[in-house]
Motif scaffolding. Structure first.
Motif, PDB file in Angstrom:
ATOM      1  N   UNK A  12      17.066   2.272   4.055  1.00 31.82           N
ATOM      2  CA  UNK A  12      17.850   3.037   3.103  1.00 31.82           C
ATOM      3  C   UNK A  12      17.801   2.046   1.537  1.00 31.82           C
ATOM      4  N   UNK A  13      17.475   2.925   0.881  1.00 29.20           N
ATOM      5  CA  UNK A  13      17.399   2.094  -0.536  1.00 29.20           C
ATOM      6  C   UNK A  13      15.983   2.147  -1.427  1.00 29.20           C
ATOM      7  N   UNK A  14      16.159   0.921  -2.203  1.00 30.50           N
ATOM      8  CA  UNK A  14      14.696   0.813  -3.192  1.00 30.50           C
ATOM      9  C   UNK A  14      14.123   0.842  -2.403  1.00 30.50           C
ATOM     10  N   UNK A  15      13.619  -0.154  -0.939  1.00 31.28           N
ATOM     11  CA  UNK A  15      12.133  -0.570  -0.484  1.00 31.28           C
ATOM     12  C   UNK A  15      11.541   0.124   0.737  1.00 31.28           C
ATOM     13  N   UNK A  16      12.813   1.555   1.396  1.00 34.20           N
ATOM     14  CA  UNK A  16      12.655   2.483   2.367  1.00 34.20           C
ATOM     15  C   UNK A  16      11.909   3.604   1.602  1.00 34.20           C
ATOM     16  N   UNK A  17      10.741   4.758   2.353  1.00 33.53           N
ATOM     17  CA  UNK A  17       9.735   5.328   2.197  1.00 33.53           C
ATOM     18  C   UNK A  17      10.699   6.477   2.412  1.00 33.53           C
ATOM     19  N   UNK A  18      10.161   7.605   2.040  1.00 33.47           N
ATOM     20  CA  UNK A  18      11.060   8.700   2.265  1.00 33.47           C
ATOM     21  C   UNK A  18       9.451   9.777   2.825  1.00 33.47           C
ATOM     22  N   UNK A  19      10.521  11.163   3.488  1.00 34.77           N
ATOM     23  CA  UNK A  19       8.863  11.332   4.626  1.00 34.77           C
ATOM     24  C   UNK A  19      10.113  12.732   4.607  1.00 34.77           C
ATOM     25  N   UNK A  20       9.016  13.439   4.300  1.00 34.86           N
ATOM     26  CA  UNK A  20       9.898  15.204   4.298  1.00 34.86           C
ATOM     27  C   UNK A  20      10.071  15.781   5.502  1.00 34.86           C
ATOM     28  N   UNK A  21      11.121  16.836   5.349  1.00 33.85           N
ATOM     29  CA  UNK A  21      11.556  17.251   6.460  1.00 33.85           C
ATOM     30  C   UNK A  21      11.608  18.671   6.577  1.00 33.85           C
TER      31      UNK A  21
ATOM     32  N   UNK B  91      -0.533  20.128  -9.755  1.00 31.66           N
ATOM     33  CA  UNK B  91       0.132  20.018 -10.774  1.00 31.66           C
ATOM     34  C   UNK B  91       1.067  21.089 -10.711  1.00 31.66           C
ATOM     35  N   UNK B  92       1.496  21.408  -9.601  1.00 30.87           N
ATOM     36  CA  UNK B  92       2.798  21.993  -9.638  1.00 30.87           C
ATOM     37  C   UNK B  92       4.098  21.551 -10.660  1.00 30.87           C
ATOM     38  N   UNK B  93       5.065  21.853 -10.856  1.00 27.97           N
ATOM     39  CA  UNK B  93       6.196  21.162 -11.391  1.00 27.97           C
ATOM     40  C   UNK B  93       7.189  20.479 -10.515  1.00 27.97           C
ATOM     41  N   UNK B  94       7.299  19.568 -10.627  1.00 24.58           N
ATOM     42  CA  UNK B  94       8.349  18.771  -9.166  1.00 24.58           C
ATOM     43  C   UNK B  94       9.604  17.730  -9.659  1.00 24.58           C
TER      44      UNK B  94
ATOM     45  N   UNK C 192       0.778  -1.279   0.066  1.00 29.25           N
ATOM     46  CA  UNK C 192       0.476  -0.043  -0.253  1.00 29.25           C
ATOM     47  C   UNK C 192       1.216   1.034   0.029  1.00 29.25           C
ATOM     48  N   UNK C 193       0.589   2.576  -0.508  1.00 27.66           N
ATOM     49  CA  UNK C 193       1.301   3.946  -0.645  1.00 27.66           C
ATOM     50  C   UNK C 193       2.313   3.274  -1.283  1.00 27.66           C
ATOM     51  N   UNK C 194       2.578   3.052  -1.974  1.00 30.97           N
ATOM     52  CA  UNK C 194       3.713   2.353  -2.916  1.00 30.97           C
ATOM     53  C   UNK C 194       4.289   3.806  -3.316  1.00 30.97           C
ATOM     54  N   UNK C 195       3.665   4.697  -3.007  1.00 33.43           N
ATOM     55  CA  UNK C 195       4.253   6.463  -3.939  1.00 33.43           C
ATOM     56  C   UNK C 195       5.439   6.487  -2.520  1.00 33.43           C
ATOM     57  N   UNK C 196       5.677   6.146  -1.527  1.00 30.98           N
ATOM     58  CA  UNK C 196       6.020   6.180  -0.329  1.00 30.98           C
ATOM     59  C   UNK C 196       7.614   6.103  -0.876  1.00 30.98           C
ATOM     60  N   UNK C 197       8.157   5.769  -1.723  1.00 27.63           N
ATOM     61  CA  UNK C 197       8.853   4.740  -2.281  1.00 27.63           C
ATOM     62  C   UNK C 197       9.996   6.068  -3.646  1.00 27.63           C
ATOM     63  N   UNK C 198       8.827   6.532  -3.484  1.00 28.28           N
ATOM     64  CA  UNK C 198       9.327   7.667  -4.884  1.00 28.28           C
ATOM     65  C   UNK C 198       9.491   9.389  -3.886  1.00 28.28           C
ATOM     66  N   UNK C 199      11.001  10.086  -3.899  1.00 29.26           N
ATOM     67  CA  UNK C 199      11.238  11.224  -3.144  1.00 29.26           C
ATOM     68  C   UNK C 199      10.208  12.235  -3.546  1.00 29.26           C
ATOM     69  N   UNK C 200      10.477  11.834  -5.165  1.00 29.98           N
ATOM     70  CA  UNK C 200       9.929  12.513  -5.981  1.00 29.98           C
ATOM     71  C   UNK C 200       8.300  12.533  -5.917  1.00 29.98           C
ATOM     72  N   UNK C 201       7.147  11.852  -5.591  1.00 31.15           N
ATOM     73  CA  UNK C 201       5.808  11.820  -5.770  1.00 31.15           C
ATOM     74  C   UNK C 201       5.684  11.811  -4.080  1.00 31.15           C
ATOM     75  N   UNK C 202       6.685  12.013  -3.100  1.00 31.91           N
ATOM     76  CA  UNK C 202       6.111  11.936  -1.742  1.00 31.91           C
ATOM     77  C   UNK C 202       6.265  13.163  -1.900  1.00 31.91           C
ATOM     78  N   UNK C 203       7.311  14.050  -2.329  1.00 28.33           N
ATOM     79  CA  UNK C 203       7.116  15.628  -1.829  1.00 28.33           C
ATOM     80  C   UNK C 203       5.162  15.981  -2.693  1.00 28.33           C
ATOM     81  N   UNK C 204       5.421  15.190  -3.749  1.00 29.37           N
ATOM     82  CA  UNK C 204       3.403  15.665  -4.357  1.00 29.37           C
ATOM     83  C   UNK C 204       2.434  15.186  -3.532  1.00 29.37           C
ATOM     84  N   UNK C 205       2.810  14.154  -3.352  1.00 30.19           N
ATOM     85  CA  UNK C 205       1.441  13.670  -2.180  1.00 30.19           C
ATOM     86  C   UNK C 205       1.144  14.553  -0.613  1.00 30.19           C
ATOM     87  N   UNK C 206       2.925  14.563  -0.110  1.00 32.40           N
ATOM     88  CA  UNK C 206       2.361  15.272   0.956  1.00 32.40           C
ATOM     89  C   UNK C 206       2.451  16.518   1.598  1.00 32.40           C
TER      90      UNK C 206
END
Length: 107
Positions: A93-102, A53-56, A29-43
């Protein structure tokens, strides 16, 4: 001139449980968390005043030897403003780790 409605500085999302988020991703679930760009966009869209629609744009990913954590930077173009969204991987850490906006920095 700052864009009104966009949160800048340190980011704390109330109730964000990194362990639970990582478990959700591990179970598909919530696989967008594996992409820093998608995490920045969704969060950014849900909590920080950015728009879908902003440019990421992915800027960089780097390893912080002090903390042992992976970090990433995403540039966001919102109306007439530009921001750098800082993220990191708190759980794994790595491709299976979630990203969090700080942090969001206006540039």
């Amino acid at each position: 001139m700052p864009c009104p409605g966009v949160t800048t500085g340190r980011v704390e999302i109330p109730g964000e449980d990194y362990g639970q988020i990582q478990q959700a991703v591990d179970s598909g679930r919530n696989l967008w968390r594996l992409s820093p760009v998608r995490t920045a966009q969704v969060v950014g869209t849900q909590h920080l005043g950015l728009r879908e629609r902003d440019s990421y744009t992915f800027v960089e990913q780097y390893y912080d030897p002090g903390s042992g954590l992976q970090h990433a930077v995403v540039r966001v173009r919102h109306q007439s403003c530009s921001y750098l969204v800082e993220l990191y991987q708190p759980e794994r850490q790595g491709p299976k780790g979630i990203w969090v906006v700080t942090e969001i920095i206006e540039v």
